[in-house]
Each structure stands twice: as C-alpha cells, then as structure tokens.
Design a protein around this motif. Sequence first.
Motif, PDB file in Angstrom:
ATOM      1  N   THR A   1       0.873  -1.176  -0.079  1.00  0.00           N
ATOM      2  CA  THR A   1       0.113  -0.011   0.010  1.00  0.00           C
ATOM      3  C   THR A   1       0.909   1.350  -0.080  1.00  0.00           C
ATOM      4  O   THR A   1       1.663   1.333   0.952  1.00  0.00           O
ATOM      5  CB  THR A   1      -0.852   0.004   1.219  1.00  0.00           C
ATOM      6  N   ARG A   2       0.660   2.055  -0.939  1.00  0.00           N
ATOM      7  CA  ARG A   2       1.458   3.433  -1.039  1.00  0.00           C
ATOM      8  C   ARG A   2       0.774   4.418  -0.094  1.00  0.00           C
ATOM      9  O   ARG A   2      -0.290   4.325   0.521  1.00  0.00           O
ATOM     10  CB  ARG A   2       1.132   3.844  -2.542  1.00  0.00           C
ATOM     11  N   PRO A   3       1.520   5.388   0.287  1.00  0.00           N
ATOM     12  CA  PRO A   3       1.027   6.477   1.235  1.00  0.00           C
ATOM     13  C   PRO A   3      -0.176   7.033   0.845  1.00  0.00           C
ATOM     14  O   PRO A   3      -0.830   7.449   1.724  1.00  0.00           O
ATOM     15  CB  PRO A   3       2.204   7.471   1.159  1.00  0.00           C
ATOM     16  N   ASP A   4      -0.699   7.082  -0.389  1.00  0.00           N
ATOM     17  CA  ASP A   4      -1.807   7.596  -1.096  1.00  0.00           C
ATOM     18  C   ASP A   4      -2.893   6.711  -0.897  1.00  0.00           C
ATOM     19  O   ASP A   4      -3.787   6.920  -1.513  1.00  0.00           O
ATOM     20  CB  ASP A   4      -1.777   8.189  -2.227  1.00  0.00           C
ATOM     21  N   ALA A   5      -2.772   5.708  -0.416  1.00  0.00           N
ATOM     22  CA  ALA A   5      -3.582   4.463  -0.307  1.00  0.00           C
ATOM     23  C   ALA A   5      -3.886   3.620  -1.375  1.00  0.00           C
ATOM     24  O   ALA A   5      -4.645   2.671  -1.284  1.00  0.00           O
ATOM     25  CB  ALA A   5      -4.852   5.073   0.510  1.00  0.00           C
ATOM     26  N   THR A   6      -3.223   3.830  -2.515  1.00  0.00           N
ATOM     27  CA  THR A   6      -3.176   3.122  -3.482  1.00  0.00           C
ATOM     28  C   THR A   6      -2.545   1.775  -3.510  1.00  0.00           C
ATOM     29  O   THR A   6      -1.721   1.878  -2.683  1.00  0.00           O
ATOM     30  CB  THR A   6      -2.968   3.644  -4.910  1.00  0.00           C
ATOM     31  N   THR A   7      -2.550   0.594  -4.469  1.00  0.00           N
ATOM     32  CA  THR A   7      -1.959  -0.407  -4.391  1.00  0.00           C
ATOM     33  C   THR A   7      -0.765  -0.508  -5.227  1.00  0.00           C
ATOM     34  O   THR A   7      -0.937  -0.452  -6.416  1.00  0.00           O
ATOM     35  CB  THR A   7      -2.694  -1.717  -4.522  1.00  0.00           C
ATOM     36  N   GLY A   8       0.475  -0.713  -5.070  1.00  0.00           N
ATOM     37  CA  GLY A   8       1.564  -0.987  -5.744  1.00  0.00           C
ATOM     38  C   GLY A   8       2.021  -2.365  -5.810  1.00  0.00           C
ATOM     39  O   GLY A   8       1.658  -3.336  -5.086  1.00  0.00           O
ATOM     40  N   THR A   9       2.475  -2.783  -7.290  1.00  0.00           N
ATOM     41  CA  THR A   9       2.837  -4.134  -7.413  1.00  0.00           C
ATOM     42  C   THR A   9       4.349  -4.293  -7.823  1.00  0.00           C
ATOM     43  O   THR A   9       4.605  -3.424  -8.827  1.00  0.00           O
ATOM     44  CB  THR A   9       1.956  -5.053  -8.171  1.00  0.00           C
ATOM     45  N   ASP A  10       5.236  -4.755  -7.035  1.00  0.00           N
ATOM     46  CA  ASP A  10       6.723  -4.944  -7.593  1.00  0.00           C
ATOM     47  C   ASP A  10       6.940  -6.438  -7.990  1.00  0.00           C
ATOM     48  O   ASP A  10       6.294  -7.607  -7.678  1.00  0.00           O
ATOM     49  CB  ASP A  10       7.446  -4.739  -6.585  1.00  0.00           C
ATOM     50  N   VAL A  11       7.607  -6.642  -8.901  1.00  0.00           N
ATOM     51  CA  VAL A  11       8.014  -8.045  -9.513  1.00  0.00           C
ATOM     52  C   VAL A  11       9.660  -8.470  -9.229  1.00  0.00           C
ATOM     53  O   VAL A  11      10.322  -7.431  -9.085  1.00  0.00           O
ATOM     54  CB  VAL A  11       7.898  -8.062 -11.065  1.00  0.00           C
ATOM     55  N   PHE A  12       9.746  -9.694  -8.738  1.00  0.00           N
ATOM     56  CA  PHE A  12      11.064 -10.100  -8.573  1.00  0.00           C
ATOM     57  C   PHE A  12      11.189 -11.521  -8.992  1.00  0.00           C
ATOM     58  O   PHE A  12      10.213 -12.192  -9.283  1.00  0.00           O
ATOM     59  CB  PHE A  12      11.433 -10.079  -7.046  1.00  0.00           C
ATOM     60  N   LEU A  13      12.403 -12.030  -9.068  1.00  0.00           N
ATOM     61  CA  LEU A  13      12.519 -13.439  -9.414  1.00  0.00           C
ATOM     62  C   LEU A  13      12.763 -14.323  -8.328  1.00  0.00           C
ATOM     63  O   LEU A  13      13.204 -14.108  -7.227  1.00  0.00           O
ATOM     64  CB  LEU A  13      13.805 -13.563 -10.581  1.00  0.00           C
ATOM     65  N   ASP A  14      11.861 -15.576  -8.508  1.00  0.00           N
ATOM     66  CA  ASP A  14      12.064 -16.667  -7.473  1.00  0.00           C
ATOM     67  C   ASP A  14      13.524 -16.845  -7.091  1.00  0.00           C
ATOM     68  O   ASP A  14      14.305 -17.337  -8.174  1.00  0.00           O
ATOM     69  CB  ASP A  14      11.474 -18.108  -8.026  1.00  0.00           C
ATOM     70  N   PRO A  15      13.842 -16.595  -6.015  1.00  0.00           N
ATOM     71  CA  PRO A  15      15.256 -16.836  -5.703  1.00  0.00           C
ATOM     72  C   PRO A  15      15.708 -18.138  -6.018  1.00  0.00           C
ATOM     73  O   PRO A  15      16.944 -18.504  -6.330  1.00  0.00           O
ATOM     74  CB  PRO A  15      15.258 -16.690  -4.067  1.00  0.00           C
TER      75      PRO A  15
END
Length: 283
Positions: A168-182
């Motif tokens: 959850t961002r400070p403005d209450a919107t939702t952010g999504t990050d992508v990473f690689l399965d370790p």
Amino acid sequence: MSSSKHSRLRAVRTVGATAAASALAACALSPTAAAAPDTGDAASHRDRPTVVLVHGAFADASGWNATTARLRHEGYPVVAVANPLRGLDYDAAYVAGVLKSVKGPKIVVGHSYGGAVITNAAAEVPDVKALVYIAAFVPDRGESLGALIEGHPDPTVPPLPQRTISYTRPDATTGTDVFLDPERFRAAFAADVPVSDAAVMAASQRPIAVEAFGQPTRRTAWKTLPSWALVATQDQAIGPALERFMARRAGARITEVRGSHAVMVSHPGAVTRLIEQADRATR
C-alpha cells in the motif's frame, strides 16, 4: 669557548651551507636527478569521459563492480547509478538528472531494462558521446518492454520465474513489484556465475515496479548517438534474437559473448573492452 673556536665553527657552518646549496643546484640541473618526463598517460586519463553505468531489473549497482574496477584501472571516472526501478518515466527522469550532474563528456551504459532507461534519459543530455547496451533492451519510440517480448517470442527462452509483492502506497493506492524466484534465479539470470555468487545476487535482487513493463518509450537517444551492443548468446531473460534485432535496428556495433544475462558479472573484461571501443571511436 674562545673566539678562535667560534670563528672555526662559523667557517665550518658556512662551508657546509655552501656545499648543500651547491648540491641542490646540481640536482636541479642534472638530467639524472630531474623528475621523469610526462609520458602523456596522466593527461590522457584526465581527458577520458566519465562512464555512467545503469543496472536493470532484479539487480543493483554491485553487478558492475568488476567492470568498474577495470575501468578505473584504465583511468576512467565511473558512476554506477542506483536505478530506482519505479517505472520507465520515473527512472529515465532520475537518470537524466544524474547525467546532467556529471560534468564533461560521458559514455552511458545500460544493462537489460537499464538499456530502455538510457535510451530515454540520454536524449536530454547534450554531452553524452556514446551509448553502450549490455544484454539490453533498445526500444524505439512508442514501444514498451512487454510488447517487445510478446512480439518476438523465443522458444529457447522460458518465461521468467516471476513473483510479485503487493503493498500500500502512502496515498492508499496499491503498488505491485516484480522479482525473480530466488530458487530459480541463477538459471534465468546468471547461469554462468558461480553458485555462491548467484545466490547472493538472488538474495539481494531489487524488485521492479510492474508499470515498467507497460510504459512506452518516449525518446530514442540511439537515433542521434553512436551505439555499441553486447549480445549474450546464452541469455535466458531476454532472447538473444531479440537483443540482435534491437541492436541492429539501432545501428549499433555488435559484439557477441557466450554468456548469461548477467554477462557483466561473468565477462567483465568483454564489457570493459566494448566501452573502451566506444571511447576510442568517438574521440
């Protein structure tokens, strides 16, 4: 002490001072004692451009460590940028600001997603002399990275083992990050890197905002700047055929290396030589 002894001491001191002065003068005039002549190396080092290195997704600036060490040994000033990985518009604006803060001529190098970033960012900076793409995206105006991948499918390159984090961002919107399965990071990203090193890279990888894959390229610096590209022929993150297509379209001088996507880690010498080629060709 008698006056005669004082006189003899003064005479000794005077003779000693005169001898010392004569010796210093002889050293100053003697070719063997003079400083070695300037060979021009220091001057050429001072004239070398700053190399600005921009990493891509699932990585950080430490991926350039071996390249940085080699470049510095050759006398190049180096800046390894901490790419924010918040989206193409944001990251290009940030890197453009970094480039403008670096005085003098620059060679700008981008790895992977960092190639898309420098394509946009370097277009705003007049003293960039060359672009170098390392296993990188080289998009044209209006293209997104997702569209490039979908438009150039490669059956030899499996889908990336992506995982996501929502927050959850400070403005209450939702952010999504992508990473690689370790657990699958090394196979996809760094197959020719030692297992222990790849494990550290997987643990310290930096996720990228999902928006980065959908935002279109707005500026194309390679249309006005000479470019060089290194294609990693064993890349399992960006298909080598796609790397070649983008590099050829940009008119880049292409070098191919049998390496993984993390080619700057496994083959830093090849990366350094390509940067040096770009420097020599644009002097």
